[in-house]
Design a protein around this motif. Structure first.
Motif, PDB file in Angstrom:
ATOM      1  N   TYR A 133       9.075   2.619   2.172  1.00  0.00           N
ATOM      2  CA  TYR A 133       8.956   3.569   3.270  1.00  0.00           C
ATOM      3  C   TYR A 133       7.659   4.372   3.161  1.00  0.00           C
ATOM      4  O   TYR A 133       6.999   4.372   2.141  1.00  0.00           O
ATOM      5  N   GLY A 134       7.368   5.088   4.249  1.00  0.00           N
ATOM      6  CA  GLY A 134       6.157   5.901   4.290  1.00  0.00           C
ATOM      7  C   GLY A 134       5.090   5.270   5.160  1.00  0.00           C
ATOM      8  O   GLY A 134       5.336   4.308   5.898  1.00  0.00           O
ATOM      9  N   LEU A 135       3.886   5.828   5.102  1.00  0.00           N
ATOM     10  CA  LEU A 135       2.752   5.286   5.834  1.00  0.00           C
ATOM     11  C   LEU A 135       2.247   4.021   5.148  1.00  0.00           C
ATOM     12  O   LEU A 135       2.110   3.991   3.922  1.00  0.00           O
ATOM     13  N   GLY A 136       1.947   3.003   5.927  1.00  0.00           N
ATOM     14  CA  GLY A 136       1.470   1.742   5.359  1.00  0.00           C
ATOM     15  C   GLY A 136       0.154   1.310   5.985  1.00  0.00           C
ATOM     16  O   GLY A 136       0.100   0.984   7.176  1.00  0.00           O
ATOM     17  N   PHE A 137      -0.917   1.321   5.200  1.00  0.00           N
ATOM     18  CA  PHE A 137      -2.265   1.003   5.691  1.00  0.00           C
ATOM     19  C   PHE A 137      -2.701  -0.378   5.200  1.00  0.00           C
ATOM     20  O   PHE A 137      -2.354  -0.795   4.090  1.00  0.00           O
TER      21      PHE A 137
END
Length: 204
Positions: A133-137
Motif C-alpha cells: 500500500y501507499g504511493l507507488g512510483f
C-alpha cells in the motif's frame, strides 16, 4: 503488479495508447463516490473519467467538495494528466491512506495535484518495492510481450516529469527513478515529506 503500459514505440498507436501508465489489467473506468465533502476515486484511470469527475464537481450540494481520496492502480497517462489539472483547478486536497489503499503510477499524478497532500499512515511504511500500500512510483515504459521486453519510454517519462514539475513536486521524478522497470517504488512518510511530495501525514 508488475507490468506497465506506458508509451508505444509505434507512432500510429501513440495517441490512444501512449500511456496507459498502469498495471496491464483489463480497462475498467474509475468508480467515483461522494461522502460529505470528500470525493473518492477507486479503480483504473481510463478515458472518460475527466468528464465524469467534472460532472460530479459541478453538481449542486450543501457543501463543496474539498478532498479527493485515492485508491487506484493507475491507468491512462494522458487522462491522468487531465485529471490532475482538474484537481488543481478545483483546489482539492488529496489523501492516500497507506494503511489500506494504494495510489500507483498515473494515480500519483492526481495525488501531487492536491493543494494539500495527505499521506496518512505512512510513518511506518517499509520504503521500497515490497510494500503493498501507499504511493507507488515508476518510470514510464513500453508494453512488453513474450518476444520483446518492456523498455523505458522517453516520451512517457517526459510527460510524467513535466506534470510533477508543473504541480510543484519535481522531486517525485526522483522517486520514479528509484524503481526498476516493472516495479514500483513506495516512499515512506518521512521521504514523501522531505521531497515535498506530501504536505502532511495526518488526515485533512
Amino acid at each position: 503488479s508488475g507490468r506497465y503500459c506506458v508509451g508505444m514505440t509505434d507512432r500510429a498507436f501513440l495517441a490512444g495508447l501512449l500511456a496507459a501508465l498502469c498495471a496491464c489489467v483489463p480497462a475498467q473506468a474509475a468508480y467515483f463516490s461522494v461522502a460529505g465533502d470528500e470525493v473518492r476515486l477507486q479503480g483504473s484511470i481510463e478515458t472518460g473519467d475527466v468528464e465524469r469527475m467534472e460532472s460530479l464537481l459541478a453538481e449542486r450540494r450543501p457543501a463543496p467538495l474539498r478532498v479527493l481520496r485515492l485508491h487506484s492502480p493507475g491507468g491512462n497517462l494522458r487522462e491522468g494528466i487531465r485529471l490532475a489539472d482538474l484537481v488543481r483547478k478545483h483546489r482539492l486536497a488529496t489523501i492516500v491512506d497507506a494503511r489500506s489503499a494504494y495510489c500507483d503510477s498515473a494515480c500519483t499524478l492526481l495525488f501531487v495535484a492536491g493543494v494539500r497532500r495527505h499521506y496518512v499512515g505512512a510513518e511506518r511504511l517499509a520504503e521500497g518495492s515490497e510494500a503493498l500500500y501507499g504511493l507507488g512510483f515508476h518510470l514510464a515504459s513500453t508494453r512488453g510481450d513474450r518476444a520483446n521486453p518492456s523498455m523505458k519510454s522517453a516520451e512517457g517519462e517526459r510527460l510524467m516529469a513535466g506534470l510533477y514539475a508543473r504541480m510543484g513536486t519535481p522531486r517525485a521524478t526522483d522517486l520514479a527513478r528509484r524503481a526498476a522497470i516493472n516495479t514500483l517504488w513506495r516512499p515512506n512518510g518521512a521521504t514523501a515529506l522531505r521531497l515535498g511530495v506530501a504536505t502532511s501525514l495526518s488526515p485533512p
